[in-house]
Write a protein that holds these residues in place. Sequence first.
Motif, short mmCIF file in Angstrom:
data_model
loop_
_atom_site.label_atom_id
_atom_site.label_comp_id
_atom_site.label_asym_id
_atom_site.label_seq_id
_atom_site.Cartn_x
_atom_site.Cartn_y
_atom_site.Cartn_z
N PRO A 78 -14.87 15.47 -3.63
CA PRO A 78 -15.34 16.51 -2.70
C PRO A 78 -14.27 17.00 -1.75
N GLU A 79 -13.28 16.15 -1.50
CA GLU A 79 -12.23 16.54 -0.55
C GLU A 79 -11.41 17.73 -1.05
N ALA A 80 -11.42 17.97 -2.38
CA ALA A 80 -10.66 19.10 -2.95
C ALA A 80 -11.35 20.43 -2.68
N GLY A 81 -12.65 20.40 -2.40
CA GLY A 81 -13.37 21.63 -2.09
C GLY A 81 -13.62 22.54 -3.27
N LEU A 82 -13.58 22.00 -4.50
CA LEU A 82 -13.74 22.85 -5.69
C LEU A 82 -15.18 22.89 -6.20
N GLY A 83 -16.06 22.09 -5.61
CA GLY A 83 -17.48 22.13 -5.94
C GLY A 83 -18.26 22.75 -4.79
N ARG A 84 -19.58 22.79 -4.97
CA ARG A 84 -20.46 23.25 -3.90
C ARG A 84 -21.65 22.29 -3.91
N SER A 85 -21.75 21.46 -2.89
CA SER A 85 -22.76 20.40 -2.85
C SER A 85 -24.13 20.97 -2.52
N ALA A 86 -25.16 20.15 -2.74
CA ALA A 86 -26.53 20.55 -2.42
C ALA A 86 -26.60 20.93 -0.95
N GLY A 87 -27.24 22.06 -0.68
CA GLY A 87 -27.35 22.55 0.68
C GLY A 87 -26.28 23.55 1.06
N ASP A 88 -25.21 23.62 0.28
CA ASP A 88 -24.16 24.60 0.55
C ASP A 88 -24.70 26.00 0.26
N PRO A 89 -24.42 26.99 1.10
CA PRO A 89 -24.91 28.35 0.84
C PRO A 89 -24.47 28.93 -0.50
N ARG A 91 -24.10 27.09 -3.27
CA ARG A 91 -24.49 26.18 -4.35
C ARG A 91 -25.17 26.92 -5.50
N MET A 92 -26.13 27.78 -5.19
CA MET A 92 -26.87 28.48 -6.24
C MET A 92 -25.93 29.35 -7.07
N ALA A 93 -25.07 30.12 -6.41
CA ALA A 93 -24.14 30.99 -7.13
C ALA A 93 -23.14 30.18 -7.94
N TRP A 94 -22.71 29.04 -7.39
CA TRP A 94 -21.74 28.18 -8.09
C TRP A 94 -22.34 27.65 -9.39
N LEU A 95 -23.57 27.14 -9.32
CA LEU A 95 -24.22 26.63 -10.53
C LEU A 95 -24.48 27.76 -11.53
N ASP A 96 -24.86 28.92 -11.03
CA ASP A 96 -25.13 30.05 -11.92
C ASP A 96 -23.88 30.44 -12.70
N MET A 97 -22.74 30.51 -12.01
CA MET A 97 -21.50 30.87 -12.69
C MET A 97 -21.04 29.77 -13.64
N LEU A 98 -21.25 28.51 -13.27
CA LEU A 98 -20.86 27.41 -14.15
C LEU A 98 -21.59 27.53 -15.49
#
Length: 221
Positions: A78-89, A91-98
């Motif tokens: 998580p320290e790299a900042g390349l994901g978007r954790s649950a609750g992150d604004p 998060r939904m867009a990140w999972l959709d693009m993945l």
Amino acid sequence: MKLVLHHAHEARSVRVLWLLEELGLDYELRVHDFFDKSLRSPEYLAINPAARVPALEVDGAVMCESGAMIEYLCERCPEAGLGRSAGDPERMAWLDMLHYAETVGQHLANLTQSHIVLYEPAMRSPTQISLETRRLAKVLGRLELILGDGRDYLMARGFSGVDCAMGYGIDVATRFLRLDAMPHLLSYLERLRARPAWQQAQPPKGAPRIYRKAFYEVPDG
């Protein structure tokens, strides 16, 4: 964390190799040839019975889906900042693009099968290839719209793991589709190709490749 990545140059395993480089993780790379049937060896089938790459060994356990690998590795680092954790604004867009990267990948796989794996012209359907090429253009059009709002990467906050998932697909798409009508997508791809980690994930000189032509035209017919 002990990591072993099973990889073939220019296959979907590039996504994971690129991310490992972005994360700066230590890993062992085992390179396979896409065409020589080594992926069907008993040794490899014991790792991935689907006879495909990637396969990622993590402390002895095995993952076989590149999208899941990207999500998992981003969560582990998580320290790299390349994901978007649950609750992150985002998060939904990140999972959709993945997962949208798999929509792009479906059409790329079909085009790769038609242009390359079916190596005899008589095996190919010009109609099917033409349809798949148009479908690929349509799904990439969504990305052109997203990138048209002035952002450099798919997430507004900057580069992330989904750029590894999607960027690989866009790069392969240029083998089958000219992106002149998608200037935002072309600029995005140029930014991705300039990243040192992207360059580290590319095949070394003289290595066997899947795509031996710069561009594959839709056959006549």
